[in-house]
Design a protein around this motif. Structure first.
Motif, short mmCIF file in Angstrom:
data_model
loop_
_atom_site.label_atom_id
_atom_site.label_comp_id
_atom_site.label_asym_id
_atom_site.label_seq_id
_atom_site.Cartn_x
_atom_site.Cartn_y
_atom_site.Cartn_z
N ASP A 116 0.86 -1.39 0.08
CA ASP A 116 0.16 0.01 0.08
C ASP A 116 0.90 1.62 0.16
OD1 ASP A 116 -2.27 -1.46 0.11
OD2 ASP A 116 -2.35 -1.49 2.89
N THR A 117 2.04 0.82 0.68
CA THR A 117 2.92 2.21 0.88
C THR A 117 3.62 2.52 -0.09
OG1 THR A 117 2.04 2.12 3.42
CG2 THR A 117 4.33 3.95 2.66
N MET A 118 3.80 1.48 -0.33
CA MET A 118 5.59 1.25 -1.65
C MET A 118 4.71 1.40 -3.51
SD MET A 118 8.46 -0.31 0.58
CE MET A 118 9.00 -0.24 2.05
N SER A 119 4.06 0.78 -3.26
CA SER A 119 3.51 0.28 -4.92
C SER A 119 4.42 -0.77 -5.04
CB SER A 119 3.36 1.08 -5.51
OG SER A 119 2.25 2.43 -5.02
N ILE A 120 4.75 -1.84 -4.10
CA ILE A 120 5.41 -2.54 -4.86
C ILE A 120 5.17 -3.81 -4.06
CG2 ILE A 120 7.95 -4.01 -4.13
CD1 ILE A 120 9.45 -0.70 -3.99
N LEU A 121 5.30 -4.72 -4.73
CA LEU A 121 4.24 -6.66 -4.71
C LEU A 121 5.80 -7.15 -3.10
CD1 LEU A 121 3.52 -7.56 -8.05
CD2 LEU A 121 1.83 -6.47 -5.80
N PRO A 122 4.71 -7.71 -2.14
CA PRO A 122 5.79 -8.31 -1.65
C PRO A 122 6.34 -9.63 -1.69
CG PRO A 122 3.28 -7.98 0.25
CD PRO A 122 2.91 -7.74 -1.74
N CYS A 123 7.40 -9.75 -1.18
CA CYS A 123 8.01 -11.08 -1.87
C CYS A 123 7.76 -12.10 -1.05
CB CYS A 123 9.52 -10.81 -2.28
SG CYS A 123 10.62 -12.37 -3.01
N THR A 124 7.60 -13.19 -1.81
CA THR A 124 7.57 -13.93 -0.64
C THR A 124 8.01 -15.19 -1.08
OG1 THR A 124 6.43 -15.60 -2.24
CG2 THR A 124 4.52 -14.68 -0.56
N GLY A 125 9.23 -15.16 -1.26
CA GLY A 125 10.17 -16.06 -1.31
C GLY A 125 10.93 -16.76 -2.79
N PHE A 126 11.82 -17.35 -2.25
CA PHE A 126 12.57 -17.82 -3.97
C PHE A 126 12.45 -19.04 -3.84
CE2 PHE A 126 15.94 -17.41 -1.41
CZ PHE A 126 16.87 -18.33 -1.47
N ALA A 127 12.88 -19.56 -5.36
CA ALA A 127 12.89 -21.13 -5.53
C ALA A 127 13.79 -21.49 -6.44
CB ALA A 127 11.73 -21.63 -5.97
N ALA A 128 14.86 -22.63 -6.33
CA ALA A 128 15.77 -22.98 -7.90
C ALA A 128 14.89 -24.35 -8.55
CB ALA A 128 16.93 -22.90 -6.94
#
Length: 517
Positions: A252-264
């Motif tokens: 809401d504040t940053m207009s950036i989607l929260p990243c829930t993690g990464f995978a290989a």
């Protein structure tokens, strides 16, 4: 700055902050006389924050360190507190004009209520502007703030968490197991790519049926079969850093989607970044997809100019927050901006007014396949596609040592995006080709980089004023000219980021913030 004159006295920053707190206390006391009025909840919430909440903590922090602030940053903060002092006094005057006893019987007149709502909107806009300036300092300046202050303020604690993520480089940070996800090897029917976007919508196996929990947005970072192990590990470290920093993102504040993690995904030679769709949002589309929608041509533009200006403000804020996270994005383009619409009851009469084309939706910056830390060495790779090259700063068209990617290059790309938003037209078609003839030579090649920049500046100066006004035009020109004033004085070489951040705020965000229709 010579200070702020009030009642015949010239006040320095600590005095202005004290005045703001005193006035806010008087305003809260006045509001409490009308606490049976539900219409005052919004301004009451802001004033409580100013008197005893997180805003008070931040103001108290800057009050305590005012003597140690750089003149440039101190000057900018003094201006902000002067604006707040005047806004609070104006709001207090509104309540002085209303008889509290009579109010309990008659409620506010429509005119009084409208004036108070306008005052509340003014104060909330101030809060957003103040937080951006505070973040510049809290991310880049000083060594931090007392633990006891963080414990009292969730806002400060959140900023501290993000700053800690920024400070921890790949060579010192162990991999957070909570960020590691299983690769989403879903069958082809369970995934689809968003048109004109790098993101894929992927069904999550075994997810609940709650809204936005059965799918995630996925961005891939691919490598070839012959990539050596060292390069793969370096790519993993970059992906991990992006996930780590965007884990704390406030959509809401940053207009950036929260990243829930990464995978290989070793079978497919790629890494995945997983992004959560914010609660209450749906229908992801890229901004380019929206700009290319035939409905714009067939029916004409149906949204308000306010919608477009708010879109521009939020995109510019997203770039600011990416830079605050010590990253350069390198791919600020309309295909890397995702638009989400609010979830609305299908039976609601207001649904058609909250969706495109009558509304635009909320933008979020994506496309982190080229992102890197500010101090990391750039590869200076050429960009071949016309549809990508038009967003590049002239320096980036050359492949000379010394032309490493800098923050001002992202700012230039933002200027091209804001120009497209202003005239509501994509410069790139569905196949990635440039469609604007005046951006190309007679042979169909792109204009030389400096000529391309001059054409964009000329377009901004000639076309934007009739669409969105002079202030929007000034913001776009500042982006396209690379924050020219600071660049000429070599101020953008400032290593702690404060000068760069303030230049961006004053020349770009500040101009956009001043727009009102």
């Amino acid at each position: 700055m010579s200070g702020f004159e009030f009642a015949g006295l010239v006040l320095a920053m600590p005095g202005i902050i004290d005045l703001c707190i005193k006035t806010s206390e008087s305003l809260l006391a006045k509001i409490n006389q009308y606490k049976d009025a539900s219409n005052l909840a919004q301004i009451n919430k802001f004033t409580v924050q100013l008197v005893q909440g997180e805003l008070r903590d931040l103001m108290g922090f800057f009050h305590s360190i005012s003597a140690t602030l750089s003149p440039l940053f101190k000057d900018e903060l003094e201006k902000m507190f002067q604006i707040l002092a005047v806004s609070l006094e104006n709001a207090l005057r509104l309540f002085r004009d209303v008889d509290g006893t009579r109010f309990k019987r008659l409620k506010f007149a429509f005119r009084d209520l409208k004036r108070i709502q306008e005052a509340c909107s003014e104060l909330e806009q101030w809060q957003d502007r103040f937080l951006k300036r505070a973040i510049v300092f809290l991310f880049f300046g000083g060594s931090g703030y007392p633990l006891e202050m963080r414990k009292k303020s969730p806002m400060l604690e959140r900023i501290h968490s993000i700053r800690s993520a920024i400070a921890a480089g790949p060579e010192t940070k162990s991999e957070n197991p909570t960020l590691i996800r299983q690769a989403l090897g879903s069958p082809s029917e369970a995934r689809h790519r968003l048109p004109h976007s790098p993101l894929w919508v992927v069904q999550v196996p075994g997810a609940t049926q709650k809204p936005n929990t059965d799918c995630v947005l996925v961005e891939y970072r691919e490598y070839s079969d012959d990539t050596d192990k060292r390069a793969i590990n370096a790519l993993r470290a970059t992906v991990r850093d992006v996930a780590h920093k965007l884990w704390e993102a406030d959509a809401d504040t940053m207009s950036i989607l929260p990243c829930t993690g990464f995978a290989a995904d070793v079978l497919q030679n790629r890494f995945e970044l997983h992004f959560r769709i914010p609660a209450g949002k749906e229908n992801p589309r890229s901004l380019r997809d929206i700009l290319l929608d035939p409905i714009n041509r067939d029916r004409g533009i149906a949204h308000s100019l306010d919608e477009r200006i708010n879109l521009a403000k939020k995109i510019a804020s997203a770039v600011f927050y990416v830079h605050s996270a010590d990253f350069v994005h390198k791919n600020v383009r309309t295909d890397n901006i995702i638009i989400l619409e609010p979830i609305t009851d299908p039976e609601s009469p207001s649904k058609k007014y909250r969706q495109f084309p009558r509304a635009i939706g909320e933008p979020y910056l994506v496309g982190y396949d080229g992102v890197r830390k500010v101090d990391a060495e750039t590869k200076r790779l050429p960009v071949g596609e016309q549809g990508k090259r038009i967003y590049l700063h002239p320096d980036r068209h050359r492949l000379a040592v010394g032309d490493e990617y800098r923050m001002k290059h992202d700012v230039y790309s933002l200027g091209v995006v804001l120009l497209e938003v202003a005239i509501w037209k994509s410069f790139v078609d569905a196949k990635g080709n440039v469609t604007e003839k005046h951006l190309k030579t007679a042979k169909g090649d792109l204009l030389p980089p400096n000529d391309l920049q001059r054409v964009f500046v000329a377009m901004a100066q000639s076309q934007i004023p009739r669409y969105l006004g002079a202030k929007y035009k000034d913001a776009v020109v500042a982006c396209l000219k690379g924050l020219e004033e600071e660049e000429e004085n070599h101020l953008l070489d400032d290593r702690d980021g404060i000068v760069v951040g303030l230049a961006y705020i004053t020349q770009v965000l500040g101009k956009l913030e001043e727009i009102s229709l």
